[in-house]
Design a protein around this motif. Sequence first.
Motif, PDB file in Angstrom:
ATOM      1  N   MET A  80       0.838  -1.186   0.000  1.00  0.00           N
ATOM      2  CA  MET A  80       0.000   0.000   0.000  1.00  0.00           C
ATOM      3  C   MET A  80       0.870   1.231   0.000  1.00  0.00           C
ATOM      4  O   MET A  80       1.952   1.236   0.518  1.00  0.00           O
ATOM      5  CB  MET A  80      -0.849  -0.023   1.249  1.00  0.00           C
ATOM      6  CG  MET A  80      -1.853  -1.123   1.169  1.00  0.00           C
ATOM      7  SD  MET A  80      -2.770  -1.178   2.664  1.00  0.00           S
ATOM      8  CE  MET A  80      -2.839  -2.907   2.910  1.00  0.00           C
ATOM      9  N   ARG A  81       0.377   2.248  -0.584  1.00  0.00           N
ATOM     10  CA  ARG A  81       1.253   3.371  -0.810  1.00  0.00           C
ATOM     11  C   ARG A  81       0.515   4.648  -0.490  1.00  0.00           C
ATOM     12  O   ARG A  81      -0.585   4.841  -0.902  1.00  0.00           O
ATOM     13  CB  ARG A  81       1.638   3.426  -2.270  1.00  0.00           C
ATOM     14  CG  ARG A  81       1.079   2.219  -2.999  1.00  0.00           C
ATOM     15  CD  ARG A  81       1.131   2.364  -4.444  1.00  0.00           C
ATOM     16  NE  ARG A  81       0.786   1.067  -5.006  1.00  0.00           N
ATOM     17  CZ  ARG A  81       0.647   0.852  -6.285  1.00  0.00           C
ATOM     18  NH1 ARG A  81       0.871   1.803  -7.130  1.00  0.00           N
ATOM     19  NH2 ARG A  81       0.321  -0.325  -6.708  1.00  0.00           N
ATOM     20  N   SER A  82       1.152   5.510   0.215  1.00  0.00           N
ATOM     21  CA  SER A  82       0.481   6.779   0.404  1.00  0.00           C
ATOM     22  C   SER A  82       1.360   7.833   1.013  1.00  0.00           C
ATOM     23  O   SER A  82       0.923   8.943   1.198  1.00  0.00           O
ATOM     24  CB  SER A  82      -0.714   6.611   1.299  1.00  0.00           C
ATOM     25  OG  SER A  82      -0.263   6.560   2.612  1.00  0.00           O
ATOM     26  N   THR A  83       2.594   7.490   1.309  1.00  0.00           N
ATOM     27  CA  THR A  83       3.412   8.508   1.929  1.00  0.00           C
ATOM     28  C   THR A  83       3.777   9.557   0.883  1.00  0.00           C
ATOM     29  O   THR A  83       3.973   9.223  -0.259  1.00  0.00           O
ATOM     30  CB  THR A  83       4.689   7.866   2.446  1.00  0.00           C
ATOM     31  OG1 THR A  83       4.356   6.584   2.896  1.00  0.00           O
ATOM     32  CG2 THR A  83       5.278   8.647   3.567  1.00  0.00           C
ATOM     33  N   ILE A  96       1.427   2.127   7.296  1.00  0.00           N
ATOM     34  CA  ILE A  96       0.435   1.691   6.317  1.00  0.00           C
ATOM     35  C   ILE A  96      -0.825   2.529   6.496  1.00  0.00           C
ATOM     36  O   ILE A  96      -1.370   2.605   7.594  1.00  0.00           O
ATOM     37  CB  ILE A  96       0.052   0.205   6.494  1.00  0.00           C
ATOM     38  CG1 ILE A  96       1.300  -0.667   6.560  1.00  0.00           C
ATOM     39  CG2 ILE A  96      -0.853  -0.237   5.363  1.00  0.00           C
ATOM     40  CD1 ILE A  96       1.018  -2.089   6.993  1.00  0.00           C
ATOM     41  N   THR A  97      -1.273   3.171   5.427  1.00  0.00           N
ATOM     42  CA  THR A  97      -2.484   3.974   5.517  1.00  0.00           C
ATOM     43  C   THR A  97      -3.700   3.111   5.243  1.00  0.00           C
ATOM     44  O   THR A  97      -3.782   2.465   4.197  1.00  0.00           O
ATOM     45  CB  THR A  97      -2.435   5.122   4.497  1.00  0.00           C
ATOM     46  OG1 THR A  97      -1.321   5.944   4.807  1.00  0.00           O
ATOM     47  CG2 THR A  97      -3.710   5.950   4.570  1.00  0.00           C
TER      48      THR A  97
END
Lengths: 541, 321
Positions: free
Chosen positions: A1-4, A446-447
């Motif tokens: 998961m990606r969001s930074t 992890i978002t």
Amino acid sequence: MRSTPRSGRARGSLAITFAAALVLTACGSGDGATSDGATDGIARPGGTLTFAVGSYAGCVDPHQVGSNDTIYSLRQIVDSLTDQDPATGKIVPWLAESWEVSPDAKTFTFRLRPGVTFSDGTPVDARAVKDNFDAALKLGAKASLATGYLSGYVATEVRDDLTAVVSFGQPNAQFLQATSTFSLGLVAGTSVRKTPDQRCTDGVVGSGPFVLDGYLANQSITLVKRKGYNWGSSLWRKPGEAYLDRVLFTVVPEAGVRTGSLASGQVDAIGSVSLADEAALGAGGGVDLRARANPGVVFNLGLNNSGPALRDVAVRQAIQVALDRRQIVDTVYPTGSKPATSILAHTTPYYRDLGAQLTFDQARAKSLLDAAGWRVGGDGIRTRDGARLSLSVGWFANAATNQPSLELIQQQLRAVGVEITLKELQLAKIAQVQQAGDFDALWGNITRADPDILRATYSTGLANVYRLAPGPLDAVLTEQAATVDQAKRQALVDQAQELIVRDAYVIPVVELTTALGVSKKVHDLGFEASSRIQLHDTWKS
Amino acid sequence: MRRYVIGRLGQAVLVLWAAYTLSFLVLDFLPGDPVSAMAGGGLDQASVDPAQLEALKREYGFDKPVLVQYADYLGRALRGDLGNSVATGQPVTTTIGDALPQTLALTGAALLLAVVFGTGLALAATYTSTRTLRQLLLSLPALGVSLPTFWVGLMLVQLFSFRFHLLPAFGNDGLGSLILPAVTLAVPTGALLAQVLAKSLFTALDEPYVQTARAKGVGRVRVHLRHALRNAALPALTIVGLLVGNLLAGSVVVETVFSRNGIGRATVSAVTVQDIPVVQGVVVFGALVFVGVNLAVDLVYPLFDPRIVVATTATRRRSLV
């Protein structure tokens, strides 16, 4: 998961120099207070909002993209079955007027709102729901967020035009929240039938309040208002169409240029504001800083619980209390960031405040290590039976805050006799490192706005990246995934957080905060439950 | 002459092949692989199903042995097919082709500025008879070469865009947005050119033919422009290849600072996500440009000075014997 946030990598010093230059030349001074535009008259439709983001993900399909910078725009072109209230975490109607979840959390029945169409004119019906979920799974690793949410998916049954029944092979309580995310936003049949690469390059047709008008790789994404839009989320204030006529997301990779453009009024909003950029923005006076913690697992030292030293709970607990989280937050993170008070960020539904167990207590850390037989050696680092208490922490350059945070952690742990070496890893290597268990600790977050992320991350029955030993935590995590009763689920998730913090399986450190700079001319630009933005109610004065 | 041209062409092909092979090897030695980068893509800690990863790797051919991959890529590259971007799925040739016009406009404008100002500076410095002024002018190129490009860019943006609102700070929309980046990129390039040209102008001015001309009563300006500059131009021409390299490398920084969508930016994004086909494509393209420019320079030389062909051919013959 990606969001930074991605930007600012290795440009910290540059940004500081530039911020200083901005402060020197900026004229006037501001109060820097936040306002939501209530004093600036009545909301009016029209206008173009320009939003500068730091990066471009190379793909304009919300199912395949996870980076914040690109989601800001793509979130606006798709609607979801449900929405999530950022204040309460409650799931509320959007495209689905109502739904039922079976007591075993395996079957979800959605009743759709009638009269909704995609922007190509085709109806948003139960068939579209089925096609979307079936296709999302076929995207496989290219849509890792969506496939994660759909894990255990059996089928979607089209009961009638407006009733879709989604069933899973095992209990999947998190699925309801997942239907509120952009990753499961609905796209039209023409988009579903395209290949993943075509969806990336052509974009998708959704039913959202904005329509993708065009984009230039690495440069910009343009949205226009969807005429006749009338099926907004039940959380939105304005009925019908959005206020803004157009939204232009322009990619400005250099943080200094981004902040300067906002301060000088060339853009209306920017993403990825760092602590170093704040001075430049505060001085202008025409800008609000907006920050919200990303829900999900906070930035933490993910310990390898099978390591020779880390197998001992006392060592893990000593590390947990040896960290001065407040100092880390104040030194490195943008204003508004908070020290971790649980393994979940405080914006996550079912979060529980365990801050008391995460307070800085150097004396306790030392006595725990003493009792565990680790004696301070000549160089200040503890040893036991000839082995040094030395741990390597793997990290990835996915946020500008990572390295300074870890260097502070290094100093703080050294003070109690624990040696930390930092090992920068290639982003691409993450899966290999995790699978091989080739680490003492990994730095990351992890978002996810659902506590089920704890099961995905810490259940020993799944990937078990952190090599936890099977224990009572497993049962609690499995049960919460199968519980639709809110009170019961709360009790179970509380227990899970308590177990993780009590035994210090991993060390929570700081909540990732998404920070935006927004011109005071822009009103009602707020965060949704996953700390991304929703522009339907946004207007410009 | 024919032998000279063929020799130069052969060298060009060799350099291209070496650049391709080296970049392939370097990328292969990097830890991780593009498929994991694409799936993990990002940024929070991802847990991706290993089976799905394997499927993706197969799809892109990353599961094959390195030599097979190399042969595959090289074979296709020879046919002009540089493969598809792993990040966007677009053909690499399209990615480069889309970015090319922006980079051409930027580097072209910068080269023009660099030539005009670099030549002007060199001429002024060598012409003036005031010692302090000459020292001052001669120190400018050293300054220009040593200023970090991104700093120059940011200072220009700060002044002309944020402070006086004269020019846009970012984008590639029209002439206005080209000025600041072109000036930024022209600074180091023009400085380099001025350095080389000033040096060879000084040398030329000391040559006997200049003294002869002076003795014959030719005016100072005429001596400077007609006699000295003409002869000093050859060494300056030699570094054109170097200048082009400078411009291409500088475009990476300048395009990032000014958010211009050119080859430099495309390279940065590709490297970030380990988009191997695109990185390879850019390397080949860069080598092609570099080799092409140097080849052109080599071929233009004999037109200026026929002795060059004779000398090269003679050397070659000697070394063969």
